[in-house]
Design an enzyme around this catalytic site. Structure first.
Site, PDB file in Angstrom:
ATOM      1  N   HIS A  60      -4.083 -11.496  -0.024  1.00  0.00           N
ATOM      2  CA  HIS A  60      -3.758 -11.953   1.321  1.00  0.00           C
ATOM      3  C   HIS A  60      -2.420 -11.376   1.741  1.00  0.00           C
ATOM      4  O   HIS A  60      -1.373 -11.985   1.580  1.00  0.00           O
ATOM      5  CB  HIS A  60      -3.725 -13.486   1.361  1.00  0.00           C
ATOM      6  CG  HIS A  60      -4.995 -14.100   0.865  1.00  0.00           C
ATOM      7  ND1 HIS A  60      -6.165 -14.057   1.589  1.00  0.00           N
ATOM      8  CD2 HIS A  60      -5.286 -14.735  -0.289  1.00  0.00           C
ATOM      9  CE1 HIS A  60      -7.120 -14.661   0.913  1.00  0.00           C
ATOM     10  NE2 HIS A  60      -6.619 -15.074  -0.222  1.00  0.00           N
ATOM     11  N   SER A  82       0.838  -1.197   0.000  1.00  0.00           N
ATOM     12  CA  SER A  82       0.000   0.000   0.000  1.00  0.00           C
ATOM     13  C   SER A  82       0.877   1.253   0.000  1.00  0.00           C
ATOM     14  O   SER A  82       1.664   1.443  -0.921  1.00  0.00           O
ATOM     15  CB  SER A  82      -0.970  -0.051   1.179  1.00  0.00           C
ATOM     16  OG  SER A  82      -1.999   0.897   1.025  1.00  0.00           O
ATOM     17  N   ASP A 114      -9.438  -4.837  -4.980  1.00  0.00           N
ATOM     18  CA  ASP A 114      -8.881  -3.549  -4.564  1.00  0.00           C
ATOM     19  C   ASP A 114      -9.314  -2.461  -5.537  1.00  0.00           C
ATOM     20  O   ASP A 114      -9.152  -2.616  -6.762  1.00  0.00           O
ATOM     21  CB  ASP A 114      -7.356  -3.647  -4.517  1.00  0.00           C
ATOM     22  CG  ASP A 114      -6.689  -2.436  -3.889  1.00  0.00           C
ATOM     23  OD1 ASP A 114      -7.385  -1.423  -3.633  1.00  0.00           O
ATOM     24  OD2 ASP A 114      -5.474  -2.496  -3.649  1.00  0.00           O
TER      25      ASP A 114
END
Length: 306
Positions: free
Chosen positions: A298, A168, A266
């Site tokens: 994951h 991220s 996402d």
């Protein structure tokens, strides 16, 4: 209502609330896990203060010896940058500490998990500058000995095999660290061998299909960026959109190998794919390899719900 109590960014009840006055309330768990020897993996960890002036620090990890290993055996180095939208998390949170224990045990590497200062108190690009401080400190050990050196790096690290990784916001940072290393170099001539970006936090002004998976989350991530980087030029600022017209060419990336993973659900999935496609354009001409095509859902992340 007092104008200073005006809320400018809010993801409660789970994460963070930012007020116009500059006051910040965080609701995510900030408890730190102490460095230790992990009983499940045998991985040892310890904390290092890198910059007393800023408080920038890192947690180091080293795996236990495997059967047949020599105590002096050199290990690859992984410099890891945690996620959290530039405003949440730390290298010492159980989420990341446990993940690094597992990763170090399985990959058999020396790892350095950077702990950078958080926005909005320390707006972007502070996180990137702090991470650069950590990366340069790591690279400096390639030519360092004596009592001032960290033994796990000076004695056990193979500086011919240095890798970067993050998820991220941490993936955003890892990208920019590789770019800085490619353009300006690192101490002692250290070079980055590869970078792993896990569902990277990239944005853009053009609309992409995955933005409609969770429209509210997409809008929230865009607002988050403007809040954490008030000096930004917008969604096509190269700090958040590495494939924007104004962004430096990815040919400047300081490594020849890359792994890009995106989450199937996402909202920023297609941003990661666009980055991957741009990497292929130049890596196919002169780089070693770029891996992609597998979607990953994951991985430790604070992005869900932001």
């Amino acid at each position: 209502m007092n104008p200073d109590d005006e809320i400018v960014y809010d993801t409660t009840p789970r994460f963070i609330r930012v007020f116009k006055s500059g006051r910040v309330e965080r609701y995510v768990c900030t408890d730190a896990t102490a460095a230790s020897v992990d009983p499940a993996t045998g991985v040892s960890s310890k904390d290092v203060l890198i910059s007393p002036e800023t408080g920038v620090s890192a947690r180091l990890y080293i795996p236990r010896l495997r059967e047949g290993d020599r105590p002096e055996q050199k290990l690859p180095v992984l410099v890891y940058f945690h996620g959290g939208g530039f405003c949440l998390g730390s290298a010492f949170m159980p989420l990341y500490h446990n993940h690094l224990n597992s990763l170090v045990a399985q990959a058999h590497v020396v790892a350095v998990s950077a702990d950078y200062r958080l926005a909005p108190e320390h707006p972007v690009p502070t996180a990137h500058d702090d991470s650069w401080t950590v990366l340069r400190w790591v690279a400096g050990h390639a030519g360092r000995g004596g009592p001032a050196a960290e033994a796990w790096l000076a004695e056990r690290a193979d500086f011919e095999r240095v890798f970067l990784a993050g998820e991220s916001a941490g993936a955003n940072i890892a990208h920019h660290m590789a770019m800085r290393a490619g353009i300006g170099g690192l101490p002692c001539g250290v070079r980055i061998r590869g970078v792993a970006l896990i569902h990277p936090y990239f944005l853009g002004s053009d609309r992409v299909e995955s933005a409609e998976i969770h429209p509210a989350k997409t809008e929230n991530l865009e607002t988050q960026w403007r809040t954490m980087c008030p000096s930004s030029s917008g969604l096509d600022d190269p700090m958040i959109n590495p494939v924007a017209e104004a962004a430096p060419s990815l040919a400047g990336l300081g490594c020849g190998r890359a792994l890009v993973c995106v989450g199937g659900e996402d909202a920023l999935r297609d941003r990661g794919r666009a980055y991957y496609r741009r990497l292929r354009e130049w890596m196919g001409r002169g780089g070693d390899a770029v891996r992609g095509g597998r979607e990953s859902a994951h991985f430790p992340s604070l992005r869900d719900g932001l």
